[in-house]
Motif scaffolding. Sequence first.
Motif: not given
Length: 194
Positions: A38-63
């Motif tokens: 499950d931790a690996g799936a989180i790191m690979r961005l393959e899953t979402r917060d089950p409550r639909g709450w905010e997450s932070i990905d500082p590299y979203e859309g970055e080169e």
Amino acid sequence: MEESRLDAQTWSDALKLYQWLCTFVAVAPRKHDEWWLDAGAIMRLETRDPRGWESIDPYEGEEERQDDPLFPWLETPSGPADAERYRRRVGELPRSSVRSLLVLLGSAASPSDITRSQDWEERAPTMERRADAILSRFPDGTRFYTNLGWKGDRPDFYSPPSRSHDSFSHYDWDAGLIAVNDDEVAVFWNFQSL
């Protein structure tokens, strides 16, 4: 703060602890007995917060992410052999030490001694309140793991003991916290170039 009082807005406010920093925060449903999957799936961005709450990905859309879909991670656990290898790279942390680690992950200061950072005395109460709100999401029985080494039974991440770390990323220094319970797995990770 009681878990029942935590809602999406309170969680979002608590995550301001990590604004303006290179800190990754994500929570996902626990789907495997081997939580490293499950931790690996989180790191690979393959899953979402089950409550639909905010997450932070500082590299979203970055080169860097466009060039390497795993960035900033060097690799991620994706199978039983990986889980065994990763298990040796972290230590279990007592709940009493998690607050100070969450605050450390929200500090842009040198990882060696956050109490010497500018305006620490003024900022600490707000940082601790936000860390407490984050911690309230994870009920008693949640287990916590970090890639930071420490001395003693109950580390205080405000003090500057000689901490080792096992890097998970392309950065000079990274520090993380993984929270695991029967329902959710969370990954909090700070990346710094020293």
